[in-house]
Design a protein around this motif. Structure first.
Motif, mmCIF file in Angstrom:
data_model
loop_
_atom_site.group_PDB
_atom_site.id
_atom_site.type_symbol
_atom_site.label_atom_id
_atom_site.label_comp_id
_atom_site.label_asym_id
_atom_site.label_seq_id
_atom_site.Cartn_x
_atom_site.Cartn_y
_atom_site.Cartn_z
ATOM 1 N N ASN A 167 0.844 -1.202 0.000
ATOM 2 C CA ASN A 167 0.000 0.000 0.000
ATOM 3 C C ASN A 167 0.868 1.237 0.000
ATOM 4 O OD1 ASN A 167 -2.526 -1.089 -0.050
ATOM 5 N ND2 ASN A 167 -3.203 0.041 1.750
ATOM 6 N N ILE A 168 0.597 2.147 -0.927
ATOM 7 C CA ILE A 168 1.389 3.377 -0.983
ATOM 8 C C ILE A 168 0.461 4.585 -1.067
ATOM 9 C CG2 ILE A 168 3.491 2.378 -2.023
ATOM 10 C CD1 ILE A 168 1.701 4.175 -4.474
ATOM 11 N N PHE A 169 1.017 5.754 -0.779
ATOM 12 C CA PHE A 169 0.249 7.000 -0.818
ATOM 13 C C PHE A 169 0.959 8.020 -1.683
ATOM 14 C CE2 PHE A 169 -0.896 4.926 3.120
ATOM 15 C CZ PHE A 169 -2.276 5.116 3.175
ATOM 16 N N PHE A 170 0.194 8.734 -2.505
ATOM 17 C CA PHE A 170 0.773 9.859 -3.231
ATOM 18 C C PHE A 170 -0.263 10.966 -3.362
ATOM 19 C CE2 PHE A 170 -1.163 9.421 -7.479
ATOM 20 C CZ PHE A 170 -1.613 8.104 -7.468
ATOM 21 N N GLU A 171 0.210 12.156 -3.672
ATOM 22 C CA GLU A 171 -0.707 13.288 -3.811
ATOM 23 C C GLU A 171 -0.980 13.548 -5.283
ATOM 24 O OE1 GLU A 171 0.762 16.634 -1.570
ATOM 25 O OE2 GLU A 171 0.624 15.508 0.325
ATOM 26 N N HIS A 172 -2.210 13.990 -5.551
ATOM 27 C CA HIS A 172 -2.597 14.235 -6.933
ATOM 28 C C HIS A 172 -3.604 15.380 -6.955
ATOM 29 C CE1 HIS A 172 -2.456 12.893 -11.046
ATOM 30 N NE2 HIS A 172 -3.765 12.976 -11.133
ATOM 31 N N PRO A 173 -3.551 16.234 -7.995
ATOM 32 C CA PRO A 173 -4.445 17.403 -7.992
ATOM 33 C C PRO A 173 -5.925 17.052 -8.086
ATOM 34 C CG PRO A 173 -3.027 17.393 -9.953
ATOM 35 C CD PRO A 173 -2.561 16.294 -9.071
ATOM 36 N N ILE A 174 -6.252 15.947 -8.727
ATOM 37 C CA ILE A 174 -7.666 15.574 -8.854
ATOM 38 C C ILE A 174 -7.872 14.142 -8.359
ATOM 39 C CG2 ILE A 174 -8.208 17.152 -10.779
ATOM 40 C CD1 ILE A 174 -7.773 14.698 -12.640
ATOM 41 N N SER A 175 -9.114 13.775 -8.179
ATOM 42 C CA SER A 175 -9.435 12.421 -7.742
ATOM 43 C C SER A 175 -9.101 11.419 -8.860
ATOM 44 C CB SER A 175 -10.919 12.347 -7.392
ATOM 45 O OG SER A 175 -11.217 11.084 -6.859
ATOM 46 N N LEU A 176 -8.801 10.183 -8.514
ATOM 47 C CA LEU A 176 -8.527 9.158 -9.528
ATOM 48 C C LEU A 176 -9.472 7.982 -9.304
ATOM 49 C CD1 LEU A 176 -4.611 9.241 -9.496
ATOM 50 C CD2 LEU A 176 -6.133 10.135 -11.282
ATOM 51 N N GLU A 177 -9.802 7.303 -10.394
ATOM 52 C CA GLU A 177 -10.824 6.265 -10.316
ATOM 53 C C GLU A 177 -10.284 4.964 -9.718
ATOM 54 O OE1 GLU A 177 -14.172 4.365 -13.252
ATOM 55 O OE2 GLU A 177 -13.155 6.229 -13.829
ATOM 56 N N LYS A 178 -11.077 4.390 -8.850
ATOM 57 C CA LYS A 178 -10.740 3.115 -8.216
ATOM 58 C C LYS A 178 -10.431 2.055 -9.281
ATOM 59 C CE LYS A 178 -12.369 0.000 -4.716
ATOM 60 N NZ LYS A 178 -13.047 -0.156 -3.465
ATOM 61 N N ASN A 179 -9.409 1.223 -9.043
ATOM 62 C CA ASN A 179 -8.987 0.129 -9.920
ATOM 63 C C ASN A 179 -8.294 0.567 -11.215
ATOM 64 O OD1 ASN A 179 -9.863 -1.876 -8.168
ATOM 65 N ND2 ASN A 179 -11.957 -1.755 -8.968
ATOM 66 N N SER A 180 -8.181 1.887 -11.448
ATOM 67 C CA SER A 180 -7.406 2.307 -12.616
ATOM 68 C C SER A 180 -5.909 2.201 -12.281
ATOM 69 C CB SER A 180 -7.780 3.733 -13.033
ATOM 70 O OG SER A 180 -7.538 4.625 -11.971
ATOM 71 N N THR A 181 -5.099 2.199 -13.343
ATOM 72 C CA THR A 181 -3.650 2.043 -13.135
ATOM 73 C C THR A 181 -2.948 3.378 -13.405
ATOM 74 O OG1 THR A 181 -3.811 -0.251 -13.840
ATOM 75 C CG2 THR A 181 -1.616 0.723 -13.881
ATOM 76 N N VAL A 182 -1.958 3.689 -12.574
ATOM 77 C CA VAL A 182 -1.148 4.891 -12.833
ATOM 78 C C VAL A 182 0.325 4.525 -12.838
ATOM 79 C CG1 VAL A 182 -2.609 6.740 -11.900
ATOM 80 C CG2 VAL A 182 -1.143 5.430 -10.353
ATOM 81 N N SER A 183 1.103 5.337 -13.514
ATOM 82 C CA SER A 183 2.561 5.216 -13.467
ATOM 83 C C SER A 183 3.071 6.285 -12.516
ATOM 84 C CB SER A 183 3.152 5.471 -14.851
ATOM 85 O OG SER A 183 2.582 4.569 -15.765
ATOM 86 N N LEU A 184 4.035 5.905 -11.715
ATOM 87 C CA LEU A 184 4.516 6.830 -10.690
ATOM 88 C C LEU A 184 6.009 7.073 -10.825
ATOM 89 C CD1 LEU A 184 2.601 5.323 -7.634
ATOM 90 C CD2 LEU A 184 2.096 7.486 -8.793
#
Ligand code: ADP
Ligand code: MG
Length: 303
Positions: free
Chosen positions: A282-299
């Motif tokens: 489990n990790i935490f990051f900050e983002h300007p807008i909300s992101l959709e559950k179960n979507s994938t992001v690159s960090l």
């Protein structure tokens, strides 16, 4: 200079503090942080001379601070201590509580001093109210003003804003700490609130498992927390490839090798705190807008 030399103390058998040493220059603000039960309050009480040390010595300038074995009255006159449980005279007014220890010989000076302190703690309009009619936070502010009345050289504050609501906390903190700096009053604050520390402390000591595990400026401590306990004091963080990475140092980008799956988005005012799963962690990051559950992001890590 305040010098604490190899201090050790236990209430009963189990040591609470062991081999504690630090120095503090006049006019400096020292924050003492650590988990609940780490001995912050005990350290302040020892500095005030409430108990006898098992080992070690404490000095303010050339004056040794000694416990009840050597002093009939607790607390040297150059020092004031505002305890977590403050004690006031409930049936007298705010003004009289603040002025209790001031001389009546110059009544006008006394009233001016009380008015000055009422301003510092933002209670001017409460001067004639009886203390028993005040809220917990207001009482705490009276206790602070009372401790300042006779201009101590050292002020010991134990969780000084714990009863004060968020509406008042920010401005009171500025007002009090700026006042102490202006008057060159040395201050030691035991706290679990990072806001008391980050903008105001000159030095921070971290108590853990009877020891001082860090003694640094807030900048150094924040920028290179050498363990998870210290990082957790400042906010959400991750341990990625053995490095501590604060949530704001982890950013979503178009392409990278760090792929995470979104779990939750928490609204934080000027950003969202995103909880995601990265390689089973489990990790935490900050983002300007909300992101959709179960979507994938690159960090990417952005220190
Ligand atoms: P903190 O202020 O960091 O929460 P304290 O200084 O209050 O920690 O407590 C440190 C340790 O000493 C805790 O384990 C606490 O239970 C113990 N302790 C505190 N006061 C007393 C006391 N009067 N008698 C016995 N043990 C105490
Ligand atoms: Mg405490």
């Amino acid at each position: 200079m305040l010098t604490v030399n190899n201090l050790s103390f236990s209430y009963k058998k189990t040591p609470v503090l062991k081999n504690i040493s630090f120095n503090l220059k006049p006019g400096e603000n020292l924050a003492v942080i650590g988990q609940s039960g780490s001995g912050k309050s005990t350290l302040l009480k020892l500095l005030y001379g409430t108990y006898d040390l098992d080992e070690g010595q404490m000095f303010w300038k050339n004056h040794e601070i000694l416990g009840p074995k050597f002093n009939l009255i607790t607390g040297p006159d150059f020092m004031k201590y505002v305890a977590q449980e403050f004690d006031l005279m409930p049936f007298t007014s705010v003004g009289e509580n603040i002025g209790e220890f001031l001389s009546n010989f110059y009544p006008e000076e006394k009233q001016n001093r009380i008015d000055e302190l009422l301003k510092v703690v933002e209670l001017t309009t409460y001067k004639n109210k009886k203390v028993k009619t005040l809220s917990g936070g207001q009482k705490q502010r009276v206790a602070l003003a009372r401790a300042l009345a006779k201009a101590p050289e050292i002020l010991l504050l134990d969780e000084p804003f714990s009863h004060i609501d968020n509406f008042k906390k920010q401005s009171l903190r500025r007002s009090l700490f700026n006042y102490l700096k202006d008057k060159n009053i040395t201050c030691i604050v035991a706290t679990h609130d990072k806001e008391d520390v980050i903008s105001y402390a000159d030095t921070v000591i971290v108590l853990h498992d009877t020891k001082v595990i860090a003694n640094q400026s807030p900048q150094e401590l924040y920028n290179s927390p050498n363990n998870a306990l210290i990082a957790s004091f400042f906010g959400e963080f991750n341990i990625i490839e053995n490095h501590i990475v604060y949530a704001h140092q982890l950013k979503a980008v178009e392409k990278s090798n760090l792929k995470a799956i979104i779990k939750y988005a928490y609204f934080k005012g000027n950003h969202y705190l995103i909880e995601a799963e990265l390689n089973g962690q489990n990790i935490f990051f900050e983002h300007p807008i909300s992101l959709e559950k179960n979507s994938t992001v690159s960090l990417t890590i952005n220190r």
